[in-house]
Design a protein around this motif. Structure first.
Motif, PDB file in Angstrom:
ATOM      1  N   GLU A  77      -1.521  16.316   4.951  1.00  0.00           N
ATOM      2  CA  GLU A  77      -1.710  14.975   5.521  1.00  0.00           C
ATOM      3  C   GLU A  77      -0.467  14.463   6.252  1.00  0.00           C
ATOM      4  OE1 GLU A  77      -4.373  13.352   5.816  1.00  0.00           O
ATOM      5  OE2 GLU A  77      -5.752  14.217   4.346  1.00  0.00           O
ATOM      6  N   ALA A  78       0.696  14.647   5.639  1.00  0.00           N
ATOM      7  CA  ALA A  78       1.889  14.054   6.258  1.00  0.00           C
ATOM      8  C   ALA A  78       2.527  14.984   7.278  1.00  0.00           C
ATOM      9  CB  ALA A  78       2.907  13.696   5.175  1.00  0.00           C
ATOM     10  N   GLN A  95     -10.230   5.947   4.079  1.00  0.00           N
ATOM     11  CA  GLN A  95      -9.641   4.867   3.276  1.00  0.00           C
ATOM     12  C   GLN A  95      -8.292   4.438   3.883  1.00  0.00           C
ATOM     13  OE1 GLN A  95     -10.971   3.761   0.259  1.00  0.00           O
ATOM     14  NE2 GLN A  95     -12.742   5.105   0.421  1.00  0.00           N
ATOM     15  N   TRP A 143      -5.525   4.091   2.289  1.00  0.00           N
ATOM     16  CA  TRP A 143      -4.421   4.899   1.774  1.00  0.00           C
ATOM     17  C   TRP A 143      -4.336   6.257   2.470  1.00  0.00           C
ATOM     18  CZ3 TRP A 143      -5.706   9.529  -0.382  1.00  0.00           C
ATOM     19  CH2 TRP A 143      -6.994   9.673  -0.904  1.00  0.00           C
ATOM     20  N   GLU A 144      -5.499   6.767   2.940  1.00  0.00           N
ATOM     21  CA  GLU A 144      -5.484   8.038   3.688  1.00  0.00           C
ATOM     22  C   GLU A 144      -4.769   7.836   5.021  1.00  0.00           C
ATOM     23  OE1 GLU A 144      -8.937  10.969   3.379  1.00  0.00           O
ATOM     24  OE2 GLU A 144      -9.880   9.077   2.811  1.00  0.00           O
ATOM     25  N   GLU A 171      -2.546   5.592   5.542  1.00  0.00           N
ATOM     26  CA  GLU A 171      -1.136   5.406   5.184  1.00  0.00           C
ATOM     27  C   GLU A 171      -0.453   6.757   4.969  1.00  0.00           C
ATOM     28  OE1 GLU A 171       0.238   2.290   5.009  1.00  0.00           O
ATOM     29  OE2 GLU A 171       2.209   3.156   4.569  1.00  0.00           O
ATOM     30  N   ALA A 172      -1.203   7.699   4.347  1.00  0.00           N
ATOM     31  CA  ALA A 172      -0.633   9.019   4.027  1.00  0.00           C
ATOM     32  C   ALA A 172      -0.212   9.771   5.286  1.00  0.00           C
ATOM     33  CB  ALA A 172      -1.640   9.839   3.240  1.00  0.00           C
ATOM     34  N   ARG A 173      -0.947   9.559   6.372  1.00  0.00           N
ATOM     35  CA  ARG A 173      -0.613  10.237   7.635  1.00  0.00           C
ATOM     36  C   ARG A 173       0.803   9.891   8.100  1.00  0.00           C
ATOM     37  NH1 ARG A 173      -6.036  11.698   9.617  1.00  0.00           N
ATOM     38  NH2 ARG A 173      -6.554  12.912   7.768  1.00  0.00           N
ATOM     39  N   GLY A 174       1.236   8.705   7.651  1.00  0.00           N
ATOM     40  CA  GLY A 174       2.563   8.270   8.105  1.00  0.00           C
ATOM     41  C   GLY A 174       3.659   8.558   7.104  1.00  0.00           C
ATOM     42  N   LEU A 175       3.399   9.460   6.172  1.00  0.00           N
ATOM     43  CA  LEU A 175       4.404   9.713   5.124  1.00  0.00           C
ATOM     44  C   LEU A 175       5.546  10.616   5.578  1.00  0.00           C
ATOM     45  CD1 LEU A 175       2.428  10.100   1.783  1.00  0.00           C
ATOM     46  CD2 LEU A 175       4.065   8.342   2.392  1.00  0.00           C
ATOM     47  N   ARG A 176       5.387  11.214   6.750  1.00  0.00           N
ATOM     48  CA  ARG A 176       6.489  12.075   7.190  1.00  0.00           C
ATOM     49  C   ARG A 176       7.763  11.242   7.339  1.00  0.00           C
ATOM     50  NH1 ARG A 176       7.123  15.970  12.409  1.00  0.00           N
ATOM     51  NH2 ARG A 176       5.639  17.253  11.281  1.00  0.00           N
ATOM     52  N   PHE A 209      -1.163  18.148  -0.535  1.00  0.00           N
ATOM     53  CA  PHE A 209      -1.546  16.886   0.102  1.00  0.00           C
ATOM     54  C   PHE A 209      -0.519  16.495   1.184  1.00  0.00           C
ATOM     55  CE2 PHE A 209      -1.440  12.278   0.510  1.00  0.00           C
ATOM     56  CZ  PHE A 209      -2.770  11.971   0.720  1.00  0.00           C
ATOM     57  N   LEU A 257       0.834  -1.202   0.000  1.00  0.00           N
ATOM     58  CA  LEU A 257       0.000   0.000   0.000  1.00  0.00           C
ATOM     59  C   LEU A 257       0.875   1.262   0.000  1.00  0.00           C
ATOM     60  CD1 LEU A 257      -2.776   1.279   0.066  1.00  0.00           C
ATOM     61  CD2 LEU A 257      -2.747   1.113   2.566  1.00  0.00           C
ATOM     62  N   ALA A 258       1.944   1.224   0.809  1.00  0.00           N
ATOM     63  CA  ALA A 258       2.850   2.392   0.871  1.00  0.00           C
ATOM     64  C   ALA A 258       3.482   2.635  -0.489  1.00  0.00           C
ATOM     65  CB  ALA A 258       3.928   2.166   1.932  1.00  0.00           C
ATOM     66  N   LEU A 278      -6.205  10.564  -6.079  1.00  0.00           N
ATOM     67  CA  LEU A 278      -5.617   9.400  -5.394  1.00  0.00           C
ATOM     68  C   LEU A 278      -6.674   8.305  -5.223  1.00  0.00           C
ATOM     69  CD1 LEU A 278      -3.400  11.208  -2.708  1.00  0.00           C
ATOM     70  CD2 LEU A 278      -2.590   9.813  -4.620  1.00  0.00           C
ATOM     71  N   GLN A 279      -7.887   8.749  -4.898  1.00  0.00           N
ATOM     72  CA  GLN A 279      -8.984   7.797  -4.734  1.00  0.00           C
ATOM     73  C   GLN A 279      -9.200   6.997  -6.038  1.00  0.00           C
ATOM     74  OE1 GLN A 279     -10.835   6.981  -1.995  1.00  0.00           O
ATOM     75  NE2 GLN A 279     -11.787   5.454  -3.314  1.00  0.00           N
ATOM     76  N   LYS A 291      -6.983  14.384  -3.371  1.00  0.00           N
ATOM     77  CA  LYS A 291      -7.623  13.206  -2.774  1.00  0.00           C
ATOM     78  C   LYS A 291      -8.489  12.483  -3.793  1.00  0.00           C
ATOM     79  CE  LYS A 291      -7.616  14.231   2.128  1.00  0.00           C
ATOM     80  NZ  LYS A 291      -8.416  14.445   3.313  1.00  0.00           N
ATOM     81  N   LEU A 302       0.902   4.020  -2.879  1.00  0.00           N
ATOM     82  CA  LEU A 302       0.626   5.426  -2.561  1.00  0.00           C
ATOM     83  C   LEU A 302       1.753   6.322  -3.080  1.00  0.00           C
ATOM     84  CD1 LEU A 302      -1.081   7.584  -1.126  1.00  0.00           C
ATOM     85  CD2 LEU A 302       0.137   7.051   0.990  1.00  0.00           C
ATOM     86  N   LEU A 325       1.233   9.226  -5.729  1.00  0.00           N
ATOM     87  CA  LEU A 325       1.604  10.619  -5.407  1.00  0.00           C
ATOM     88  C   LEU A 325       2.526  11.201  -6.470  1.00  0.00           C
ATOM     89  CD1 LEU A 325       2.201  10.520  -1.541  1.00  0.00           C
ATOM     90  CD2 LEU A 325       0.641  12.049  -2.758  1.00  0.00           C
TER      91      LEU A 325
END
Lengths: 176, 168
Positions: A140-141, B2, B4-5, B7-12, A136, A117-118, A171-172, A168, A121, A125
């Motif tokens: 988000e990050a 979702q 992937w959303e 997952e995105a939170r952990g992209l830092r 984004f 999944l990572a 990406l969706q 979003k 993504l 992106l």
């Protein structure tokens, strides 16, 4: 501390930090690095796609902040200004190196597992328009608010919301 | 939300960079050093110049009566012509440089330019005073020598201003 006290204290800290940086105190820049360095590295990484480049960008950004802090007057927007300089520095570095970020930035940081999944993504992106990707990632990050993103990328707050929504949706479509 | 959303939170990206702050700190120190040494240079130049100017003033104002009474160091007409032609050349060069440097000097944007402007003001004052003396006694060599020194100093200062503009 309740939430309001905490916010007040945070604003005072940033204002004091901005004032001290303006007077050219090196210890203030060190505090700025301790407070924001991690997030600055991450933002630069998202823009440049490699750890050494991200570190170079943070170093050069600090130099630019040091040179420009004397003329900076809006303490409330200090942190956004710092990130605006960082983002501009990253753009300059990339132009200088004539190198686009790789389609999926290499994960040498090793702090997350490369799950399917990572990876999906990261690839999705990379296919986004740069401004949408930046909004984004900053939202988000990195946890910036739309007001801050607007100040960093020099766009309106409404545009920041719109770009996030677009990002979003795309990406969706790609991942959903 | 979702997957992937989430997952995105952990992209830092987070990683250790033990040598990054020392690098930044060194770069900031380097940036600071030339500034202070420039300042020291400007101040030292200013001090040296004021001392020099005071010596010139003391020499011209205290030595003149004695010199005229005793054995004045006088120029011959030929030497005077040479001196005047050399002064004219200096003035021509200074005029050219002054025109080029004038925007930076008239509206100084940095402390260094302000220091140059103050120095040029001092020089202009001293030159004006010595020219009055030279006019009243054209054959008096000492005044001519000092005037030439001041012209040279002004020419070099203007040149420094132009150099500083080119390499801020």
């Amino acid at each position: 501390l309740n939430a309001i006290d905490f916010m007040d204290e945070a604003r005072t800290t940033v204002a004091t930090l901005a004032e001290e940086c303006r007077s050219g105190r090196l210890d203030a820049f060190e505090r700025l690095y301790r407070l924001q360095g991690g997030r600055m590295k991450s933002v630069a990484y998202h823009l440049l796609g490699s750890i050494p480049d991200a570190e170079d960008a943070v170093q050069e950004a600090f130099l630019r902040i040091y040179k420009g802090a004397g003329g900076f007057r809006n303490e409330a927007g200090f942190i956004a200004w710092v990130y605006r300089i960082l983002v501009n520095t990253c753009h300059d570095l990339r132009r200088r190196k004539q190198r686009r970020p790789e389609s999926a930035p290499e994960d040498r940081a090793g702090n997350r597992e490369n799950t399917p999944l990572a990876l999906a993504l990261a690839q999705a992106l990379a296919r986004l328009d740069e401004r949408r990707r930046m909004v984004f990632l900053l939202f988000e990050a990195e946890g910036f608010a739309h007001t801050e993103i607007a100040a960093i990328l020099q766009i309106t707050e409404g545009n920041s919301r719109y770009l996030l929504h677009q990002a979003k949706r795309e990406l969706q479509e790609m991942l959903g | 939300m979702q997957d992937w959303e989430q997952e995105a939170r952990g992209l830092r990206k987070e990683w250790e960079s033990p040598d990054l702050w020392p690098r930044i700190s060194e770069a900031l120190e380097r940036e600071r050093r030339p500034r202070s040494s420039r300042w020291l240079l400007a101040v030292a130049a200013g001090v040296a110049f004021v001392i020099g100017l005071s010596s010139v003033w003391i020499l011209t104002h205290t030595a003149r009566p004695r010199v005229t009474v005793a054995t004045p160091n006088l120029l011959t007409q030929q030497a005077l012509d040479d001196v005047e032609s050399s002064e004219a050349a200096y003035l021509q060069s200074i005029d050219k440089l002054a025109k080029l440097a004038s925007p930076a000097v008239e509206m100084p944007q940095t402390p260094l330019m302000q220091a140059y402007r103050d120095k040029l003001d001092l020089l202009n004052g001293a030159i004006a005073e010595l020219r009055v003396q030279a006019k009243s006694n054209p054959l008096y060599a000492q005044v001519r020598v000092q005037l030439a020194a001041l012209y040279r100093e002004k020419q070099e200062t203007l040149q420094d201003v132009l150099d500083a503009q080119k390499n801020p």
